[in-house]
Design a protein around this motif. Structure first.
Motif, PDB file in Angstrom:
ATOM      1  N   LYS A 155     -12.184   5.714  -7.178  1.00  0.00           N
ATOM      2  CA  LYS A 155     -12.376   4.468  -6.447  1.00  0.00           C
ATOM      3  C   LYS A 155     -11.496   4.440  -5.221  1.00  0.00           C
ATOM      4  CE  LYS A 155     -10.160   0.525  -7.236  1.00  0.00           C
ATOM      5  NZ  LYS A 155      -9.617  -0.494  -8.105  1.00  0.00           N
ATOM      6  N   LYS A 156     -10.249   4.820  -5.420  1.00  0.00           N
ATOM      7  CA  LYS A 156      -9.303   4.765  -4.313  1.00  0.00           C
ATOM      8  C   LYS A 156      -9.722   5.721  -3.201  1.00  0.00           C
ATOM      9  CE  LYS A 156      -4.904   4.998  -2.526  1.00  0.00           C
ATOM     10  NZ  LYS A 156      -3.686   4.290  -2.473  1.00  0.00           N
ATOM     11  N   ASN A 157     -10.114   6.947  -3.579  1.00  0.00           N
ATOM     12  CA  ASN A 157     -10.507   7.917  -2.564  1.00  0.00           C
ATOM     13  C   ASN A 157     -11.688   7.405  -1.756  1.00  0.00           C
ATOM     14  OD1 ASN A 157      -8.487   9.524  -3.358  1.00  0.00           O
ATOM     15  ND2 ASN A 157      -9.751  10.837  -4.666  1.00  0.00           N
ATOM     16  N   PRO A 173       0.823  -1.218   0.000  1.00  0.00           N
ATOM     17  CA  PRO A 173       0.000   0.000   0.000  1.00  0.00           C
ATOM     18  C   PRO A 173       0.859   1.270   0.000  1.00  0.00           C
ATOM     19  CG  PRO A 173      -0.882  -1.577   1.571  1.00  0.00           C
ATOM     20  CD  PRO A 173       0.381  -2.175   1.017  1.00  0.00           C
ATOM     21  N   ASP A 174       0.444   2.230  -0.784  1.00  0.00           N
ATOM     22  CA  ASP A 174       1.076   3.544  -0.887  1.00  0.00           C
ATOM     23  C   ASP A 174       2.357   3.602  -1.718  1.00  0.00           C
ATOM     24  OD1 ASP A 174      -0.821   5.037   0.325  1.00  0.00           O
ATOM     25  OD2 ASP A 174       0.031   4.857   2.330  1.00  0.00           O
ATOM     26  N   ALA A 175       2.733   2.484  -2.327  1.00  0.00           N
ATOM     27  CA  ALA A 175       3.943   2.524  -3.159  1.00  0.00           C
ATOM     28  C   ALA A 175       3.666   3.238  -4.478  1.00  0.00           C
ATOM     29  CB  ALA A 175       4.447   1.114  -3.421  1.00  0.00           C
ATOM     30  N   LYS A 222       0.620   2.169  -6.748  1.00  0.00           N
ATOM     31  CA  LYS A 222      -0.094   1.333  -7.715  1.00  0.00           C
ATOM     32  C   LYS A 222      -1.202   2.113  -8.425  1.00  0.00           C
ATOM     33  CE  LYS A 222      -3.154  -1.594  -6.344  1.00  0.00           C
ATOM     34  NZ  LYS A 222      -4.271  -2.513  -6.330  1.00  0.00           N
ATOM     35  N   THR A 223      -2.005   2.840  -7.647  1.00  0.00           N
ATOM     36  CA  THR A 223      -3.118   3.581  -8.253  1.00  0.00           C
ATOM     37  C   THR A 223      -2.589   4.639  -9.221  1.00  0.00           C
ATOM     38  OG1 THR A 223      -4.255   3.304  -6.157  1.00  0.00           O
ATOM     39  CG2 THR A 223      -5.235   4.854  -7.705  1.00  0.00           C
ATOM     40  N   THR A 224      -1.549   5.334  -8.785  1.00  0.00           N
ATOM     41  CA  THR A 224      -0.980   6.386  -9.633  1.00  0.00           C
ATOM     42  C   THR A 224      -0.436   5.785 -10.930  1.00  0.00           C
ATOM     43  OG1 THR A 224      -0.343   7.524  -7.609  1.00  0.00           O
ATOM     44  CG2 THR A 224       0.665   8.308  -9.644  1.00  0.00           C
ATOM     45  N   LEU A 225       0.281   4.680 -10.825  1.00  0.00           N
ATOM     46  CA  LEU A 225       0.841   4.079 -12.037  1.00  0.00           C
ATOM     47  C   LEU A 225      -0.275   3.587 -12.952  1.00  0.00           C
ATOM     48  CD1 LEU A 225       3.426   3.315 -13.567  1.00  0.00           C
ATOM     49  CD2 LEU A 225       3.266   1.052 -12.525  1.00  0.00           C
TER      50      LEU A 225
HETATM   51  P1  G4P Z   1      -1.223   2.784  -3.851  1.00  0.00           P
HETATM   52  O1  G4P Z   1      -2.311   2.683  -4.856  1.00  0.00           O
HETATM   53  O2  G4P Z   1      -0.083   1.856  -4.103  1.00  0.00           O
HETATM   54  O3  G4P Z   1      -1.698   2.714  -2.442  1.00  0.00           O
HETATM   55  O4  G4P Z   1      -0.537   4.233  -3.985  1.00  0.00           O
HETATM   56  P2  G4P Z   1      -1.017   5.588  -4.662  1.00  0.00           P
HETATM   57  O5  G4P Z   1      -0.827   5.550  -6.128  1.00  0.00           O
HETATM   58  O6  G4P Z   1      -2.342   6.007  -4.159  1.00  0.00           O
HETATM   59  O7  G4P Z   1       0.100   6.533  -4.081  1.00  0.00           O
HETATM   60  C1  G4P Z   1       0.267   6.714  -2.694  1.00  0.00           C
HETATM   61  C2  G4P Z   1       0.785   8.110  -2.453  1.00  0.00           C
HETATM   62  O8  G4P Z   1       2.056   8.254  -3.078  1.00  0.00           O
HETATM   63  C3  G4P Z   1      -0.120   9.200  -3.030  1.00  0.00           C
HETATM   64  O9  G4P Z   1      -0.005  10.342  -2.209  1.00  0.00           O
HETATM   65  C4  G4P Z   1       0.528   9.488  -4.363  1.00  0.00           C
HETATM   66  O10 G4P Z   1       0.247  10.784  -4.841  1.00  0.00           O
HETATM   67  C5  G4P Z   1       2.004   9.345  -4.009  1.00  0.00           C
HETATM   68  N1  G4P Z   1       2.830   9.011  -5.171  1.00  0.00           N
HETATM   69  C6  G4P Z   1       2.598   8.093  -6.150  1.00  0.00           C
HETATM   70  N2  G4P Z   1       3.608   8.107  -7.045  1.00  0.00           N
HETATM   71  C7  G4P Z   1       4.466   9.046  -6.641  1.00  0.00           C
HETATM   72  C8  G4P Z   1       5.712   9.529  -7.157  1.00  0.00           C
HETATM   73  O11 G4P Z   1       6.221   9.109  -8.191  1.00  0.00           O
HETATM   74  N3  G4P Z   1       6.314  10.515  -6.435  1.00  0.00           N
HETATM   75  C9  G4P Z   1       5.786  11.027  -5.284  1.00  0.00           C
HETATM   76  N4  G4P Z   1       6.467  11.992  -4.670  1.00  0.00           N
HETATM   77  N5  G4P Z   1       4.624  10.604  -4.791  1.00  0.00           N
HETATM   78  C10 G4P Z   1       3.977   9.625  -5.442  1.00  0.00           C
HETATM   79  P3  G4P Z   1      -1.130  10.788  -1.227  1.00  0.00           P
HETATM   80  O12 G4P Z   1      -0.662  12.028  -0.575  1.00  0.00           O
HETATM   81  O13 G4P Z   1      -1.497   9.637  -0.354  1.00  0.00           O
HETATM   82  O14 G4P Z   1      -2.359  11.025  -2.162  1.00  0.00           O
HETATM   83  P4  G4P Z   1      -2.662  12.249  -3.131  1.00  0.00           P
HETATM   84  O15 G4P Z   1      -3.162  13.294  -2.234  1.00  0.00           O
HETATM   85  O16 G4P Z   1      -1.384  12.628  -3.812  1.00  0.00           O
HETATM   86  O17 G4P Z   1      -3.671  11.698  -4.048  1.00  0.00           O
END
Ligand code: G4P
Length: 536
Positions: free
Chosen positions: A47-49, A20-22, A24-27
């Protein structure tokens, strides 16, 4: 090439695994962006939110509605037809997450480059390893201070036991992250327009020795980076396509999902090197996807989507031939009338679309009324059974008490149905006075689902009580409990049987499993047991 072989060659069916939080959703969103499916990208985030804000059952219900719709995202990229399967995570992590991995042909593993390999990734990786499927690694969040990339490569080897071949190599990290070097093409991709957004990253392609690079970073760091590139080409893994196909070597990419840095390189390389649908093991040996007759298996059932009807959606992975709407297949449970595969659906974000035809690698949702069970094979090929879905080892356990003796019948009936659907696993302790069901789950949410469904659908009155086990190991099917007399069992280790009456040992923790093995060398413990009783 026939039409079918051409369709198969273009298909890429995969899932993204991560802690979680690595990211996945963003990619996922960014892959959809490059695939031109922008409207889908929005729904993935929505969905994630929604998931994150869920707290009680009603929300879980709603969340279920949402997660169904994105179980599969199909889009095209270049000439490829891509099926991206969702692996439920966070709170809804359950056996379903593992089962999804039996329906894919390859996997992208996302790792937070600041944290390295985390626990959930390790577990999901282990399941992929069992099937030897190709694994592509994306080291994410390079725009933040990250671990040394060489250290990350070492972790793949030391924690997961898989060699990594860095296809790209990062130029700096954190605020100094400037781009990635494509080691195969010998091209350096310099990124600009850093910032969140749905725009593709602007990039310039140049050579590793472009004099402009010295202006972008400290000369010492640049020299160190050049030395790393040199070291990798001399001492690193060599690119071996065959090893990648067999899941013995993982191609590694570096980047930042949120900034779109390195994502397109990953996607381009992925579609070219991930494998199309392959032959699958069955009771009749290997079944080639090009075989004309249709076959597939059910890997997930989403039950009772509409609380007013006991209907469910069964997810079918097509393995061979062409699936056609309204085709009939023999009932996989034997006997009875053949089943007509009506109302097949493809799920696009929030929308459903009727499916006329589907090909190997595709996922079809079938509306059913309790006709299917997880692991069922659907086909007209006589005697063909896919044995893809094992029982995955539960890690949380709870006793299920029936609080109303007068409702015992409803309780049994409901539990039986939930076991059939694969919602939960059940064990019965050996030599125990009370025949209390011991439930085993991969994630806590499975317990909540069981309790809620027993109460609302079967009017049973139940109570759950935490049980002190976290590990289960199956014993061979011919195990005789009398033989345990000569075995050192240890305190808090219990013998039990699963719903097929196969014996298992339950342990409080991993340490006691290891201790047991040390004390009883030669005693065979199995970590997985398939529904059909075969070990994988
Ligand atoms: P998940 O589905 O694996 O749980 O992860 P998700 O993509 O939701 O990403 C978890 C958090 O990490 C999000 O921040 C997202 O914006 C951030 N993130 C994803 N990719 C990168 C990246 O390449 N660089 C950086 N710096 N951050 C990244 P969040 O604060 O939890 O949500 P949000 O407010 O940005 O949506």
């Amino acid at each position: 090439m026939t039409e079918l072989t051409e369709k198969i060659a273009r298909r890429r069916t995969f899932a993204i695994i991560s802690h979680p939080d690595a990211g996945k959703t963003t990619l996922t969103e960014k892959l959809l962006l490059y695939g031109g499916a922008l409207q889908l990208a929005g729904s993935v985030r929505a969905k994630k939110n929604q998931r994150n804000t869920t707290s009680d059952w009603m929300d879980i219900e709603r969340e279920r509605g949402i997660s169904i719709s994105s179980t599969v995202l199909q889009f095209t990229y270049r000439d490829y037809c891509i099926n991206l399967l969702d692996t439920p995570g966070h709170r809804d992590f359950s056996e379903d997450t593992y089962r999804v991995l039996t329906a894919v042909d390859s996997v992208i593993m996302v790792i937070d480059a600041a944290k390295g390999i985390e626990e959930r990734t390790r577990k999901l990786f282990e399941i992929c390893r069992l099937r030897n499927i190709p694994i592509f690694t994306f080291m994410n969040k390079l725009d933040r201070p990250a671990k040394n990339p060489l250290e990350l490569l070492d972790e793949l080897e030391s924690v997961l036991g898989i060699g990594g071949f860095p296809v790209t190599w990062p130029l700096g990290d954190g605020p100094d992250f400037q781009g990635v070097y494509d080691r195969l093409a010998k091209e350096l991709h310099l990124f600009s327009n850093r910032g969140k957004g749905s725009a593709r990253a602007a990039e310039q392609i140049t050579g590793a020795t472009d004099p402009r690079i010295s202006e972008l970073m400290h000369p010492d760091l640049y020299q160190e980076w050049l030395a790393q590139i040199e070291l990798l080409s001399l001492a690193g893994e060599t690119f071996d396509h065959e090893k990648i196909r067999q899941g013995a070597l993982t191609p590694v990419f570096f980047g930042s999902g949120i900034n779109n840095f390195g994502v397109q390189l990953l996607l381009n390389y992925f579609v070219e090197h991930a494998i199309p649908p392959q032959a699958r093991k069955s009771s009749l040996g290997l079944i080639q996807p090009e075989r004309e007759e249709f076959s597939g298996f059910v890997f997930k059932i989403q039950a009772n989507m509409d609380p007013n009807h006991r209907d469910s959606l069964s997810f079918l992975r097509v393995c061979s031939g062409v699936f056609r709407k309204d085709m009939t297949v023999p009932n996989p449970r034997g006997g009875g009338r053949p089943l007509r595969l009506s109302y097949p659906q493809r799920l696009f974000g929030q929308e459903r679309e009727s499916v006329e035809e589907a090909y190997p690698g595709d996922i079809v949702g079938l509306v059913s009324h309790g006709n299917f069970r997880i692991g069922d094979t659907l086909t007209n090929i006589p005697q063909l059974v896919y044995n893809e879905i094992p029982r995955f080892p539960p890690e949380v356990f709870a006793y299920l008490h029936n609080c109303s003796p007068s409702k015992y019948k409803q309780f049994r009936e409901g539990l039986e149905q939930l076991l059939n659907e694969g919602v939960i696993q059940v064990f019965y302790l050996h030599n125990s006075q009370q025949k209390t069901a011991l439930l085993g789950a991969v994630g806590q949410l499975q317990f909540e689902v069981v309790q809620h469904r027993l109460e609302t659908e079967y009017a049973a009155n139940v109570r759950l009580e935490a049980a002190p086990f976290t590990q289960v190991r199956w014993l061979s099917p011919d195990f005789d409990p009398a033989s345990l007399q000569d075995v050192y069992l240890g305190s808090n280790v219990r013998l039990a049987q699963d719903s097929d009456e196969v014996y298992v040992l339950l342990f409080p923790d991993e340490w006691s499993v290891n201790y047991f093995c040390e004390k009883n060398p030669g005693f065979h413990l199995l970590k997985y047991s398939s529904l059909q009783g075969e070990t994988i």
